[in-house]
Scaffold this active site. Structure first.
Site, PDB file in Angstrom:
ATOM      1  N   ASP A  50       0.857  -1.176   0.000  1.00 56.81           N
ATOM      2  CA  ASP A  50       0.000   0.000   0.000  1.00 56.81           C
ATOM      3  C   ASP A  50       0.905   1.241   0.000  1.00 56.81           C
ATOM      4  O   ASP A  50       2.064   1.179   0.399  1.00 56.81           O
ATOM      5  CB  ASP A  50      -0.893  -0.021   1.240  1.00 56.81           C
TER       6      ASP A  50
ATOM      7  N   ASP B 227      -0.168   5.152   0.670  1.00 56.92           N
ATOM      8  CA  ASP B 227      -0.411   6.205   1.665  1.00 56.92           C
ATOM      9  C   ASP B 227      -0.619   5.577   3.049  1.00 56.92           C
ATOM     10  O   ASP B 227      -1.507   4.752   3.242  1.00 56.92           O
ATOM     11  CB  ASP B 227      -1.636   7.035   1.273  1.00 56.92           C
TER      12      ASP B 227
ATOM     13  N   ASN C 220      -5.098   2.710  -3.666  1.00 54.21           N
ATOM     14  CA  ASN C 220      -6.406   3.284  -4.000  1.00 54.21           C
ATOM     15  C   ASN C 220      -6.268   4.801  -4.073  1.00 54.21           C
ATOM     16  O   ASN C 220      -5.776   5.420  -3.123  1.00 54.21           O
ATOM     17  CB  ASN C 220      -7.431   2.960  -2.911  1.00 54.21           C
TER      18      ASN C 220
ATOM     19  N   LYS D 294      -4.634  -0.604   6.148  1.00 52.70           N
ATOM     20  CA  LYS D 294      -6.097  -0.630   6.248  1.00 52.70           C
ATOM     21  C   LYS D 294      -6.602  -2.067   6.092  1.00 52.70           C
ATOM     22  O   LYS D 294      -5.988  -2.869   5.372  1.00 52.70           O
ATOM     23  CB  LYS D 294      -6.726   0.222   5.134  1.00 52.70           C
TER      24      LYS D 294
HETATM   25 MG   LIG Z   1      -3.008   3.198   3.309  1.00 52.98          MG
END
Ligand SMILES: [Mg+2]
Ligand SMILES: [Zn+2]
Length: 167
Positions: free
Chosen positions: A8, A10, A50, A126
């Site tokens: 991932d 961020d 994302n 997340k």
């Molecule tokens: Mg993230």
């Protein structure tokens, strides 16, 4: 077949500022560069992110592309090379195949890069990151303040230790 560390972006690789639109906002998280510089000999490093700010109208396609390119450049300047860097530009309600927790970005990376997903690990902050990893058949590692995850790494040194433990 190559095993990968699917990352991932961020909140995992860089500070999560929320819908980043300016490449100047790209700031690697502490320890990420050192860890990845060592890990890149064992794993293909692949970013899967994302970026719904695009579909939400908060950032332009050009801004999203510039920020993503800056992440690759910033780590590259520090000696970290990504095998691939993917992002989903769609809205949460678009029903696309690529927004995590869907596994589309991971499957695209596997196709493009010849990854062995069963031997790969998805790392993210997340639950949707971990769900995408599971859906793609990967191992998962939760990063940072994620709660309730079975394999939780509070920081980058812990990621390195956890990946060593899975040898
Ligand atoms: Mg993230
Ligand atoms: Zn998508």
């Amino acid at each position: 077949m190559t095993r990968a560390l699917l990352l991932d972006r961020d909140g995992t690789l860089i500070v999560d500022v929320g819908y980043p639109r300016d490449p100047a906002q790209v700031e690697p998280l502490p320890g990420a560069i050192d860890a990845l510089r060592a890990l890149q000999s064992r794993f293909a490093l692949v970013i899967v992110s994302n970026q719904s700010g695009l579909a939400r109208g908060l950032i332009s396609a050009a801004e999203a592309a510039a920020v993503h390119a800056r992440v690759v450049e910033r780590f590259g300047q520090a000696g970290v090379t990504f095998a691939g860097a993917y992002y989903c530009p769609h809205a949460p309600d678009a029903g696309c195949r690529c927004r995590k927790p869907a596994p589309g970005l991971l499957l695209d990376a596997a196709r493009d890069l010849g990854l062995d997903l069963a031997a790969s690990t998805m790392l993210g902050d997340k639950p949707s990151d971990l769900a995408a990893g599971r859906a793609a058949g990967c191992r998962t590692l939760a990063f940072g303040p994620a709660t309730g995850a079975p394999h939780h790494c509070p920081d980058w040194p812990a990621v390195t230790a956890a990946l060593r433990a899975t040898e």
